[in-house]
Design a protein around this motif. Sequence first.
Motif, PDB file in Angstrom:
ATOM      1  N   LYS A  14       0.835  -1.217   0.000  1.00 42.63           N
ATOM      2  CA  LYS A  14       0.000   0.000   0.000  1.00 42.63           C
ATOM      3  C   LYS A  14       0.860   1.254   0.000  1.00 42.63           C
ATOM      4  O   LYS A  14       0.556   2.228  -0.685  1.00 42.63           O
ATOM      5  N   ASN A  15       1.918   1.255   0.794  1.00 48.89           N
ATOM      6  CA  ASN A  15       2.809   2.419   0.837  1.00 48.89           C
ATOM      7  C   ASN A  15       3.504   2.645  -0.499  1.00 48.89           C
ATOM      8  O   ASN A  15       3.709   3.790  -0.923  1.00 48.89           O
ATOM      9  N   ALA A  16       3.866   1.564  -1.181  1.00 46.47           N
ATOM     10  CA  ALA A  16       4.499   1.692  -2.491  1.00 46.47           C
ATOM     11  C   ALA A  16       3.539   2.319  -3.494  1.00 46.47           C
ATOM     12  O   ALA A  16       3.951   3.114  -4.352  1.00 46.47           O
ATOM     13  N   GLN A  17       2.270   1.994  -3.387  1.00 41.85           N
ATOM     14  CA  GLN A  17       1.271   2.593  -4.272  1.00 41.85           C
ATOM     15  C   GLN A  17       1.011   4.042  -3.910  1.00 41.85           C
ATOM     16  O   GLN A  17       0.848   4.888  -4.760  1.00 41.85           O
ATOM     17  N   LYS A  18       0.982   4.315  -2.628  1.00 40.29           N
ATOM     18  CA  LYS A  18       0.714   5.669  -2.142  1.00 40.29           C
ATOM     19  C   LYS A  18       1.870   6.614  -2.415  1.00 40.29           C
ATOM     20  O   LYS A  18       1.683   7.799  -2.673  1.00 40.29           O
ATOM     21  N   TYR A  19       3.077   6.086  -2.351  1.00 42.19           N
ATOM     22  CA  TYR A  19       4.303   6.891  -2.537  1.00 42.19           C
ATOM     23  C   TYR A  19       5.125   6.285  -3.675  1.00 42.19           C
ATOM     24  O   TYR A  19       6.162   5.661  -3.434  1.00 42.19           O
ATOM     25  N   PRO A  20       4.685   6.488  -4.901  1.00 44.62           N
ATOM     26  CA  PRO A  20       5.410   5.903  -6.036  1.00 44.62           C
ATOM     27  C   PRO A  20       6.789   6.538  -6.206  1.00 44.62           C
ATOM     28  O   PRO A  20       7.053   7.654  -5.736  1.00 44.62           O
ATOM     29  N   ILE A  21       7.653   5.808  -6.891  1.00 51.74           N
ATOM     30  CA  ILE A  21       8.997   6.318  -7.190  1.00 51.74           C
ATOM     31  C   ILE A  21       8.850   7.463  -8.182  1.00 51.74           C
ATOM     32  O   ILE A  21       8.171   7.347  -9.206  1.00 51.74           O
ATOM     33  N   LEU A  22       9.470   8.570  -7.854  1.00 53.33           N
ATOM     34  CA  LEU A  22       9.405   9.734  -8.740  1.00 53.33           C
ATOM     35  C   LEU A  22      10.595   9.742  -9.678  1.00 53.33           C
ATOM     36  O   LEU A  22      11.728   9.521  -9.270  1.00 53.33           O
TER      37      LEU A  22
END
Length: 118
Positions: free
Chosen positions: A109-117
């Motif tokens: 969920k955190n990976a989806q919420k905070y994608p790699i920019l």
Amino acid sequence: MENPQKFCKKFKDVSLEELRDRLAEFAKVRNWDQYHSPRNLLLALVGEVGELSEIFQWKGEVERGLPNWSNDDKEHLEEELSDVLLYLIQLADVCDLDLGQAALSKIVKNAQKYPILD
């Protein structure tokens, strides 16, 4: 009388399940289950987080790896971190939650919420 070494055996990788089972047995043989309600375990957990916080309270910023800490200070930190972990595992257990799976789901969920920019 139980053998304290039984609980101090060194493990390379310890699973949450192993810790949960050992904690359950530890409480059962002492008849402590009656005290291990979700509320009581949460309050105990909060108390242990307070003790953990005290270790860092007046240290300012601390370098990774704790290079300037004494062995005694590191051992104290290990003990307080362990207390927090063990109460967290017990709380999840009495709430009938799979803490390991919940943690893995939260990482996704955190990976989806905070994608790699880029």
